[in-house]
Design a protein around this motif. Structure first.
Motif, PDB file in Angstrom:
ATOM      1  N   LEU A 198      39.827  49.071  34.539  1.00 35.39           N
ATOM      2  CA  LEU A 198      40.156  47.644  34.494  1.00 35.39           C
ATOM      3  C   LEU A 198      39.623  46.964  35.747  1.00 35.39           C
ATOM      4  O   LEU A 198      39.646  47.537  36.843  1.00 35.39           O
ATOM      5  CB  LEU A 198      41.669  47.437  34.415  1.00 35.39           C
ATOM      6  CG  LEU A 198      42.440  48.216  33.339  1.00 35.39           C
ATOM      7  CD1 LEU A 198      43.904  47.818  33.364  1.00 35.39           C
ATOM      8  CD2 LEU A 198      41.847  47.992  31.963  1.00 35.39           C
ATOM      9  N   GLU A 246      36.458  42.097  28.801  1.00 39.40           N
ATOM     10  CA  GLU A 246      36.588  43.494  29.209  1.00 39.40           C
ATOM     11  C   GLU A 246      37.046  44.411  28.084  1.00 39.40           C
ATOM     12  O   GLU A 246      37.114  45.627  28.261  1.00 39.40           O
ATOM     13  CB  GLU A 246      37.578  43.616  30.368  1.00 39.40           C
ATOM     14  CG  GLU A 246      37.147  42.879  31.621  1.00 39.40           C
ATOM     15  CD  GLU A 246      38.044  43.182  32.807  1.00 39.40           C
ATOM     16  OE1 GLU A 246      38.544  44.319  32.897  1.00 39.40           O
ATOM     17  OE2 GLU A 246      38.245  42.288  33.637  1.00 39.40           O
ATOM     18  N   GLN A 261      43.530  47.877  27.038  1.00 38.28           N
ATOM     19  CA  GLN A 261      42.328  47.208  26.540  1.00 38.28           C
ATOM     20  C   GLN A 261      42.263  47.201  25.013  1.00 38.28           C
ATOM     21  O   GLN A 261      41.189  47.328  24.420  1.00 38.28           O
ATOM     22  CB  GLN A 261      41.070  47.843  27.139  1.00 38.28           C
ATOM     23  CG  GLN A 261      40.964  47.648  28.642  1.00 38.28           C
ATOM     24  CD  GLN A 261      39.699  48.215  29.230  1.00 38.28           C
ATOM     25  OE1 GLN A 261      39.221  49.273  28.830  1.00 38.28           O
ATOM     26  NE2 GLN A 261      39.122  47.511  30.198  1.00 38.28           N
ATOM     27  N   LYS A 310      36.350  49.846  27.506  1.00 34.46           N
ATOM     28  CA  LYS A 310      37.363  50.884  27.713  1.00 34.46           C
ATOM     29  C   LYS A 310      36.707  52.213  28.085  1.00 34.46           C
ATOM     30  O   LYS A 310      35.807  52.685  27.426  1.00 34.46           O
ATOM     31  CB  LYS A 310      38.206  51.071  26.451  1.00 34.46           C
ATOM     32  CG  LYS A 310      39.390  52.010  26.668  1.00 34.46           C
ATOM     33  CD  LYS A 310      40.349  51.926  25.516  1.00 34.46           C
ATOM     34  CE  LYS A 310      41.566  52.794  25.774  1.00 34.46           C
ATOM     35  NZ  LYS A 310      42.557  52.690  24.722  1.00 34.46           N
ATOM     36  N   GLN A 327      43.934  43.866  36.696  1.00 37.76           N
ATOM     37  CA  GLN A 327      45.072  44.588  37.264  1.00 37.76           C
ATOM     38  C   GLN A 327      46.049  43.625  37.928  1.00 37.76           C
ATOM     39  O   GLN A 327      47.271  43.753  37.757  1.00 37.76           O
ATOM     40  CB  GLN A 327      44.572  45.630  38.263  1.00 37.76           C
ATOM     41  CG  GLN A 327      43.796  46.773  37.618  1.00 37.76           C
ATOM     42  CD  GLN A 327      43.435  47.862  38.606  1.00 37.76           C
ATOM     43  OE1 GLN A 327      44.293  48.345  39.347  1.00 37.76           O
ATOM     44  NE2 GLN A 327      42.164  48.251  38.642  1.00 37.76           N
TER      45      GLN A 327
END
Length: 430
Positions: free
Chosen positions: A301, A412, A355, A416, A306
């Motif tokens: 991440l 994002e 994710q 993963k 985060q």
């Protein structure tokens, strides 16, 4: 309900202070014992557990007060000796409940959350179950119930016994000399949380290690066998709600799929991990054969995501503390709805941490539900009496969070990491 919530006003800051102290000492010593998202998952699990406990969402088939009243042979006063007896009785019961959780398929579901972290630190101590809906400890309290230990004594000692199990979840304390023969130490509990074959299902005691030595489940931590933490069938998610029910869901699927009608009923009471032969052959599951080659679950991440996850956690934590400190004003029925909403919040931001491509949709539902009372009443469970601005700020947060989660999900969501999958050299089928 309200008295337990009041205790948490002191217990939670104390636990958080110790966690920060552990992180500081580890940093000073140059050791890495904490990963940000793993710790956030642990803390989130802790929130779900205290929400469930404060709201009393557990069925008590037989209360201790009733049991002691029916079978107690003596009437004894609440002296220090009685409190000591109650503590020992709770520890004896805790050992057997813990052993049952490691031995029987159905009961493992209520305990898997505690072992799900692939780290070992004070944060993982907060991974406590929300999937145990029926209290069974009382059945193992028969010895002290027969002696007539009063219920009010047990009620006082029980949280102290629980909180005393927090400190030994750490890698920073080595062996402790003579105490290794008396109480559960960090060394003992590192063994308990390890998935090495030498350590599986050992050291089940909670305070006094003597129970393991008496009943044949003791194992010393070996210098040549460094503990590797987690579960042999890795959960591979940060979502505490999913972890709480992943084993139960597997049991349900196996019971449905098997052609063996006897197995449909016996699977629940078989040893932990047991599966019907036909299901095991047709639907094999991956597990860890070699713990030393397994790559921990660790989606990559961005720092921004985060930070946003921690902001989401902080918002839920503040909303939870508001609930706990205003239970009387909010009322029991509304408090349950409030608590369920907080669990949904945790489920939502945990999906983003994993994710999941559906994180934005869950966030949309969560924020929509959160806006309903503000839209219809202009208030959030009495928050206006403290500050109308706070209600508007909460509404703005709900609206903002949808956009932020959608941004992270689209920017994002396709990145993963492959870490956390079982490498071919560490795979076995279960």
């Amino acid at each position: 309900m309200e008295s337990y919530a009041a205790v948490l006003n002191y217990a939670i800051p104390f636990f958080m202070a110790l966690l920060l102290l552990e992180a500081g000492i580890a940093w000073w010593k140059g050791e890495k014992v904490i990963r940000s998202m793993d710790t956030l998952s642990s803390l989130s699990s802790g929130l779900t557990n205290v929400i469930k406990d404060v709201l009393g969402l557990t069925v008590v088939v037989v209360s201790y007060d009733w049991l002691a009243g029916e079978i107690g042979l003596f009437e004894i006063k609440s002296t220090w000796l009685v409190y000591t007896l109650a503590f020992i009785g709770l520890d004896f019961a805790g050992y057997w409940v813990h052993r049952l959780s490691h031995s029987v398929n159905y009961f493992w579901n209520r305990h898997i959350i505690h072992h799900s972290s692939e780290e070992f630190n004070l944060g993982c101590a907060l991974r406590q179950s929300i999937s145990g809906f029926v209290a069974i400890t009382v059945f193992f309290l028969l010895p002290i119930a027969i002696l007539g230990v009063p219920g009010e004594v047990v009620a006082v000692v029980a949280p102290l016994h629980l909180f005393a199990q927090y400190w030994y979840h750490t890698r920073l304390i080595g062996k402790m000399g003579v105490l290794e023969h008396i109480i559960v130490t960090p060394s003992h509990h590192r063994v308990h949380h390890a998935i090495n074959k030498e350590y599986l299902d050992k050291n089940l005691s909670q305070i006094f290690i003597v129970w393991d030595k008496m009943f044949g489940t003791f194992q010393e931590e070996l210098d040549e066998v460094p503990p590797v933490y987690g579960v042999t069938r890795p959960v591979r998610t940060w979502n505490p709600i999913i972890i709480n029910f992943v084993h139960l869901w597997q049991l349900i699927k196996d019971a449905w799929r098997t052609k063996d009608w006897k197995a449909k009923f016996t699977i629940w009471f078989k040893p932990t991990g047991w599966r019907p032969a036909d299901v095991k052959e047709k639907y094999p599951l991956s597990g860890i054969e070699d713990p030393y080659t397994y790559e921990k679950y660790d989606p990559k991440l961005s720092r921004a995501m985060q930070w946003w996850s921690w902001i989401q956690f902080t918002a839920v934590f503040l909303l939870m503390m508001y609930l706990f400190n205003n239970l009387a004003e909010i009322g029991a029925q509304q408090a349950i709805l409030y608590g369920l909403f907080l669990v949904l919040c945790i489920f939502s931001y945990s999906m983003l941490m994993d994710q999941s491509r559906y994180a934005w949709a869950v966030e949309l539902v969560k924020s929509g539900i959160g806006l309903v009372p503000i839209w219809t009443t202009g208030d959030w469970f009495g928050l206006n009496s403290f500050s109308p601005i706070a209600t508007y700020a909460l509404a703005a947060y709900f609206l903002l969070s949808v956009g932020v989660v959608y941004y992270f999900n689209t920017s994002e969501g396709g990145q993963k990491a492959k870490t956390g999958r079982l490498r071919t050299d560490s795979v076995t089928t279960i």
